[in-house]
Scaffold this motif. Structure first.
Motif, PDB file in Angstrom:
ATOM      1  N   UNK A 132      -9.028  -0.090   3.876  1.00 26.53           N
ATOM      2  CA  UNK A 132      -9.143  -0.379   2.624  1.00 26.53           C
ATOM      3  C   UNK A 132      -7.811  -0.700   2.212  1.00 26.53           C
ATOM      4  N   UNK A 133      -6.729  -0.322   2.442  1.00 25.00           N
ATOM      5  CA  UNK A 133      -5.602  -0.673   2.036  1.00 25.00           C
ATOM      6  C   UNK A 133      -5.339  -2.289   2.586  1.00 25.00           C
ATOM      7  N   UNK A 134      -5.673  -2.659   3.473  1.00 23.82           N
ATOM      8  CA  UNK A 134      -5.445  -3.902   3.924  1.00 23.82           C
ATOM      9  C   UNK A 134      -6.195  -4.910   3.120  1.00 23.82           C
ATOM     10  N   UNK A 135      -7.650  -4.402   2.912  1.00 26.32           N
ATOM     11  CA  UNK A 135      -8.610  -5.253   1.872  1.00 26.32           C
ATOM     12  C   UNK A 135      -8.030  -5.495   0.648  1.00 26.32           C
ATOM     13  N   UNK A 136      -7.404  -4.476   0.015  1.00 32.71           N
ATOM     14  CA  UNK A 136      -7.052  -4.562  -1.547  1.00 32.71           C
ATOM     15  C   UNK A 136      -5.731  -5.313  -1.475  1.00 32.71           C
ATOM     16  N   UNK A 176       0.800   4.522  -2.440  1.00 34.85           N
ATOM     17  CA  UNK A 176      -0.624   4.131  -2.055  1.00 34.85           C
ATOM     18  C   UNK A 176      -1.592   4.398  -3.298  1.00 34.85           C
ATOM     19  N   UNK A 177      -1.519   5.621  -3.812  1.00 33.70           N
ATOM     20  CA  UNK A 177      -2.315   6.044  -4.910  1.00 33.70           C
ATOM     21  C   UNK A 177      -1.901   5.250  -6.026  1.00 33.70           C
ATOM     22  N   UNK A 178      -0.625   4.926  -6.186  1.00 33.30           N
ATOM     23  CA  UNK A 178      -0.266   3.983  -7.520  1.00 33.30           C
ATOM     24  C   UNK A 178      -0.938   2.329  -7.305  1.00 33.30           C
ATOM     25  N   UNK A 179      -0.824   2.111  -5.922  1.00 33.85           N
ATOM     26  CA  UNK A 179      -1.496   0.653  -5.689  1.00 33.85           C
ATOM     27  C   UNK A 179      -3.081   0.837  -6.243  1.00 33.85           C
ATOM     28  N   UNK A 180      -3.552   1.980  -6.054  1.00 34.18           N
ATOM     29  CA  UNK A 180      -5.071   1.990  -6.355  1.00 34.18           C
ATOM     30  C   UNK A 180      -5.153   2.312  -7.831  1.00 34.18           C
ATOM     31  N   UNK A 181      -4.505   2.621  -8.615  1.00 37.95           N
ATOM     32  CA  UNK A 181      -4.424   2.704 -10.047  1.00 37.95           C
ATOM     33  C   UNK A 181      -4.196   1.246 -10.517  1.00 37.95           C
TER      34      UNK A 181
END
Length: 197
Positions: A132-136, A176-181
């Protein structure tokens, strides 16, 4: 069972200082910048590439190649391979003064944020989260690459990439959470652009 990823990571500040020394008396090629920053740390290289875009004014002409390079570096980090740069870009000369300014800016930013960065919530880096992290990260790099002369069109995906990069450098799950937001903010922003709002 998912195995933990191992990576060789020299401190980012050492990479940036090495780059500043290299640029004192010469204009480096893009390949030299990659070798200095990316030999053992993909995310140190991404920090360097993303710093110019953290401000609201889009940088036309830079966002497309830098966005493509960031996506490529992210994929090679996922594959645990050395960073790659297309042959036609390898010998492209970049201004030593500009590179030094970016390196100095990255150094100042990292010194500030390093006070709150520390390893936590490491489950966000493994298993399905790794994909997920790589995709985003790649999706936001592609958004950065879009040649849009609109305020914040670079900055919004750039901040997501910046948060992800800091997270990986210190395995800090909070970032990581901040990057999702920030990704949610990017989706809303580009959706509004696409619908003409």
């Amino acid at each position: 069972m998912t195995q933990k990823i191992t990576s060789k990571r020299a401190p980012i500040l050492e990479h940036l200082k090495d780059l500043e020394k290299k640029c004192k008396d010469q204009d480096p090629t893009l390949q030299e910048v990659f070798l200095t920053l990316g030999e053992d740390s993909h995310y140190a290289l991404i920090v360097f590439l993303i710093i110019p875009f953290l401000q609201p004014i889009p940088l036309m002409g830079l966002s497309t190649p830098f966005g493509i390079l960031i996506a490529m570096v992210a994929v090679f980090a996922f594959l645990e391979r050395p960073p790659f740069i297309p042959k036609r870009w390898q010998n492209k000369i970049v201004s030593g003064k500009t590179v030094s300014m970016i390196a100095e800016g990255a150094e100042k930013v990292f010194r500030k944020v390093s006070k709150i960065l520390h390893p936590r919530w490491d489950f966000l880096f493994y298993g399905p989260f790794r994909y997920l992290n790589t995709f985003l990260l790649c999706a936001n790099a592609i958004a950065l690459a879009l040649p849009l002369p609109i305020p914040f069109s670079n900055a919004i995906p750039a901040w997501m990439i910046f948060f992800q990069t800091l997270a990986h450098l210190e395995e800090d799950g909070l970032f990581i959470i901040l990057s999702y937001i920030q990704t949610i903010i990017a989706i809303v922003y580009f959706t509004l652009l696409a619908t003409g709002a």
